[in-house]
Design a protein around this motif. Structure first.
Motif, PDB file in Angstrom:
ATOM      1  N   LEU A 162      81.587  89.829  40.767  1.00  0.00           N
ATOM      2  CA  LEU A 162      80.485  90.548  40.138  1.00  0.00           C
ATOM      3  C   LEU A 162      79.341  89.591  39.859  1.00  0.00           C
ATOM      4  CD1 LEU A 162      80.228  93.551  39.160  1.00  0.00           C
ATOM      5  CD2 LEU A 162      80.701  92.697  36.868  1.00  0.00           C
ATOM      6  N   SER A 163      78.127  90.045  40.117  1.00  0.00           N
ATOM      7  CA  SER A 163      76.930  89.290  39.743  1.00  0.00           C
ATOM      8  C   SER A 163      75.938  90.254  39.115  1.00  0.00           C
ATOM      9  CB  SER A 163      76.311  88.590  40.962  1.00  0.00           C
ATOM     10  OG  SER A 163      75.915  89.544  41.939  1.00  0.00           O
ATOM     11  N   ALA A 164      74.987  89.705  38.359  1.00  0.00           N
ATOM     12  CA  ALA A 164      74.058  90.556  37.608  1.00  0.00           C
ATOM     13  C   ALA A 164      72.630  90.131  37.848  1.00  0.00           C
ATOM     14  CB  ALA A 164      74.370  90.494  36.112  1.00  0.00           C
ATOM     15  N   GLY A 165      71.731  91.120  37.800  1.00  0.00           N
ATOM     16  CA  GLY A 165      70.310  90.831  37.846  1.00  0.00           C
ATOM     17  C   GLY A 165      69.783  90.595  36.441  1.00  0.00           C
ATOM     18  N   THR A 169      69.603  97.182  34.289  1.00  0.00           N
ATOM     19  CA  THR A 169      69.748  96.235  35.390  1.00  0.00           C
ATOM     20  C   THR A 169      70.779  96.801  36.355  1.00  0.00           C
ATOM     21  OG1 THR A 169      70.061  93.906  35.971  1.00  0.00           O
ATOM     22  CG2 THR A 169      71.620  94.848  34.413  1.00  0.00           C
ATOM     23  N   ASP A 170      70.985  96.107  37.456  1.00  0.00           N
ATOM     24  CA  ASP A 170      72.017  96.477  38.427  1.00  0.00           C
ATOM     25  C   ASP A 170      73.003  95.327  38.552  1.00  0.00           C
ATOM     26  OD1 ASP A 170      71.015  98.950  38.968  1.00  0.00           O
ATOM     27  OD2 ASP A 170      69.907  98.348  40.757  1.00  0.00           O
ATOM     28  N   LEU A 171      74.289  95.663  38.540  1.00  0.00           N
ATOM     29  CA  LEU A 171      75.323  94.700  38.857  1.00  0.00           C
ATOM     30  C   LEU A 171      75.647  94.805  40.340  1.00  0.00           C
ATOM     31  CD1 LEU A 171      77.788  95.265  35.856  1.00  0.00           C
ATOM     32  CD2 LEU A 171      75.905  93.631  36.018  1.00  0.00           C
ATOM     33  N   SER A 172      75.966  93.684  40.955  1.00  0.00           N
ATOM     34  CA  SER A 172      76.366  93.670  42.365  1.00  0.00           C
ATOM     35  C   SER A 172      77.864  93.416  42.437  1.00  0.00           C
ATOM     36  CB  SER A 172      75.603  92.591  43.137  1.00  0.00           C
ATOM     37  OG  SER A 172      74.235  92.917  43.226  1.00  0.00           O
ATOM     38  N   LEU A 173      78.592  94.413  42.920  1.00  0.00           N
ATOM     39  CA  LEU A 173      80.040  94.317  43.069  1.00  0.00           C
ATOM     40  C   LEU A 173      80.361  93.978  44.520  1.00  0.00           C
ATOM     41  CD1 LEU A 173      82.979  94.812  42.038  1.00  0.00           C
ATOM     42  CD2 LEU A 173      82.671  97.191  42.740  1.00  0.00           C
ATOM     43  N   THR A 174      81.043  92.853  44.735  1.00  0.00           N
ATOM     44  CA  THR A 174      81.415  92.423  46.079  1.00  0.00           C
ATOM     45  C   THR A 174      82.921  92.572  46.258  1.00  0.00           C
ATOM     46  OG1 THR A 174      79.595  90.825  46.142  1.00  0.00           O
ATOM     47  CG2 THR A 174      81.372  90.528  47.737  1.00  0.00           C
ATOM     48  N   THR A 222      94.572  95.191  39.145  1.00  0.00           N
ATOM     49  CA  THR A 222      93.491  95.211  38.163  1.00  0.00           C
ATOM     50  C   THR A 222      92.985  93.793  37.950  1.00  0.00           C
ATOM     51  OG1 THR A 222      94.407  97.153  37.050  1.00  0.00           O
ATOM     52  CG2 THR A 222      92.830  95.819  35.812  1.00  0.00           C
ATOM     53  N   GLN A 223      91.691  93.635  38.081  1.00  0.00           N
ATOM     54  CA  GLN A 223      91.072  92.319  37.950  1.00  0.00           C
ATOM     55  C   GLN A 223      89.992  92.373  36.880  1.00  0.00           C
ATOM     56  OE1 GLN A 223      89.712  91.922  41.989  1.00  0.00           O
ATOM     57  NE2 GLN A 223      91.639  91.077  42.724  1.00  0.00           N
ATOM     58  N   THR A 224      89.854  91.288  36.138  1.00  0.00           N
ATOM     59  CA  THR A 224      88.807  91.168  35.119  1.00  0.00           C
ATOM     60  C   THR A 224      87.643  90.381  35.705  1.00  0.00           C
ATOM     61  OG1 THR A 224      90.432  91.233  33.323  1.00  0.00           O
ATOM     62  CG2 THR A 224      88.250  90.362  32.808  1.00  0.00           C
ATOM     63  N   LEU A 225      86.494  91.013  35.756  1.00  0.00           N
ATOM     64  CA  LEU A 225      85.303  90.400  36.334  1.00  0.00           C
ATOM     65  C   LEU A 225      84.280  90.131  35.237  1.00  0.00           C
ATOM     66  CD1 LEU A 225      84.888  92.836  39.366  1.00  0.00           C
ATOM     67  CD2 LEU A 225      86.316  90.791  39.217  1.00  0.00           C
ATOM     68  N   SER A 226      83.447  89.138  35.462  1.00  0.00           N
ATOM     69  CA  SER A 226      82.394  88.834  34.488  1.00  0.00           C
ATOM     70  C   SER A 226      81.122  88.439  35.222  1.00  0.00           C
ATOM     71  CB  SER A 226      82.823  87.716  33.536  1.00  0.00           C
ATOM     72  OG  SER A 226      83.061  86.514  34.248  1.00  0.00           O
ATOM     73  N   ALA A 227      79.996  88.694  34.583  1.00  0.00           N
ATOM     74  CA  ALA A 227      78.691  88.339  35.135  1.00  0.00           C
ATOM     75  C   ALA A 227      77.760  88.021  33.978  1.00  0.00           C
ATOM     76  CB  ALA A 227      78.124  89.473  35.981  1.00  0.00           C
TER      77      ALA A 227
END
Length: 391
Positions: free
Chosen positions: A148-151, A159-164, A236-241
């Motif tokens: 995950l990345s964030a603008g 904002t928009d998060l980018s989920l890869t 299940t994965q924990t993502l952060s941005a």
């Protein structure tokens, strides 16, 4: 990977087993021993601990009992290195019994690694049998990876998060579904689907979020997919941005104002200036009705379009005076534009003092004054001549 064998003593010797002090009794007793070696998970993700399970089982009830004295996990077949892990079970294997020993090792890098399980047996009569069983450990992704990345967050918390989603598996995955949940942000869309991913490929999905502040945000991602064999898997994965502040949002102001008068019309020229740090789109300037001012029939509005951050664009709009006046009037200019998808409307007041227009009645009175004065002069001259003549 799993390796299994039913071992006669002669086969043990041929398979790099070393027999110490083993006579015919030892050969008869160890004639049927099964050794299974398995590494799990397979494949294992990098940084995880792999368990190598070794199961020793006696295949006949009447076989000579052998004690499983020691089990070692080593990097070489010849046993010259120190053991990565080891156990001393000291358990007899006889009459259909089995003994399982679990040894572990942690792997940080991806790839395939050869390991060797060294076993040492001792019979009830003191005969020693040693054997080696190989096992291959595979380290790689066990599931498609998500990140995950964030603008930058706008002033309105958008904002928009980018989920890869990346497929690091050796085969295609299908029906990839990601269900998102978070207590840190408001997700406008929680479910995202990628129809298929070939090995080594990735897909990027935009995730619009609201009520966002700066800082690190955490999102839980439940990933479900089908393997190439049709097996359904989930993880299940924990993502952060990290969300950063984008600075001052776009704001349009009017600069360089200049007003001219053409009859009863007033023409306002100037620049629509963006004093913010983001772009503004659909910028429009329009004259509004006010006290003694109204929009002109033509060119009362001007569409500027997009104005980039810290940039400007010129405009010209026309209004009209609804009555004659020498007093200062206020010309309302409405500014409308879009910032981060939100419509913004504000009004700027431009003051103008109309040029002085002489009063028509004053002009008429001034015109009559000259002949009157001329008459007085004539009378005075004639009167003077008469007076001199009388004398």
């Amino acid at each position: 990977m799993k390796r299994a064998a039913t071992l006669a003593l002669a086969a043990l010797v041929l398979a790099s087993a070393v027999t110490v002090g083993a006579g015919s009794a030892a050969a008869a007793g160890a004639a049927f021993i099964s050794v299974d070696v398995e590494a799990t998970p397979d494949p294992a993700p990098p940084g995880s601990e792999v368990t190598v399970s070794t199961t020793v089982e006696s295949m006949h009830d009447d076989g000579q009992p052998y004690k499983l004295q020691r089990v070692e996990l080593q990097e070489t077949r010849n046993g010259s290195d120190d053991a990565v892990d080891s156990e001393n079970p000291s358990q007899f294997v006889q009459g259909g019994d089995s003994v399982t020993v679990n040894l572990t090792e942690e792997f940080d890098q991806t790839g395939e690694f050869d390991r060797y399980v060294h076993l040492r047996f001792v019979s009830s009569t003191g005969d020693v049998v040693e054997m080696v069983r190989p096992v291959t450990v595979s380290i790689g992704q066990s599931h498609p990876a998500t990140s995950l990345s964030a603008g930058q967050a706008s002033a309105t918390g958008k904002t928009d998060l980018s989920l890869t989603v990346a497929n690091g598996l050796p085969k295609e995955v299908r029906g990839v579904t990601v269900e998102l949940a978070s207590d840190d942000v408001t997700l406008l869309e929680e479910r995202h689907v990628v129809s298929s991913l070939q090995p080594g490929n990735e897909a990027v999905v935009d995730v619009p979020v609201r009520n966002v502040s700066t800082g690190t945000k955490t999102v839980e991602a439940e990933l479900t997919y089908l393997t190439a064999d049709g097996e359904s898997r989930s993880v299940t994965q924990t993502l952060s941005a990290t969300v950063e502040d984008q600075g001052q949002p776009a704001e349009i102001d009017v600069t360089g104002k200049h007003v001219t008068q053409e009859g009863d019309q007033v023409v306002v020229r100037g620049s629509a200036s963006n004093v913010g740090s983001t772009n503004a789109s659909s910028v429009k300037v329009a004259v509004q009705g006010g006290d003694r001012v109204a929009p002109a029939q033509n060119q009362a509005s001007f569409f500027v379009g997009e104005v980039a951050a810290s940039d400007y664009s010129s405009f010209e709009v026309h209004g009209r005076l609804t009555e004659e006046t020498n007093e200062t009037v206020t010309i309302p200019l409405q500014l409308s534009y879009t910032v981060d998808g939100d419509q913004v409307t504000r009004t700027i007041d431009v003051e103008y003092t109309p040029r002085t227009t002489p009063d028509q009645s004053t002009q008429r009175n001034s015109g009559l004054l000259v002949p009157a004065l001329g008459g007085l002069v004539v009378v005075a001259v004639v009167g003077g001549l008469g007076w001199r003549r009388f004398r």
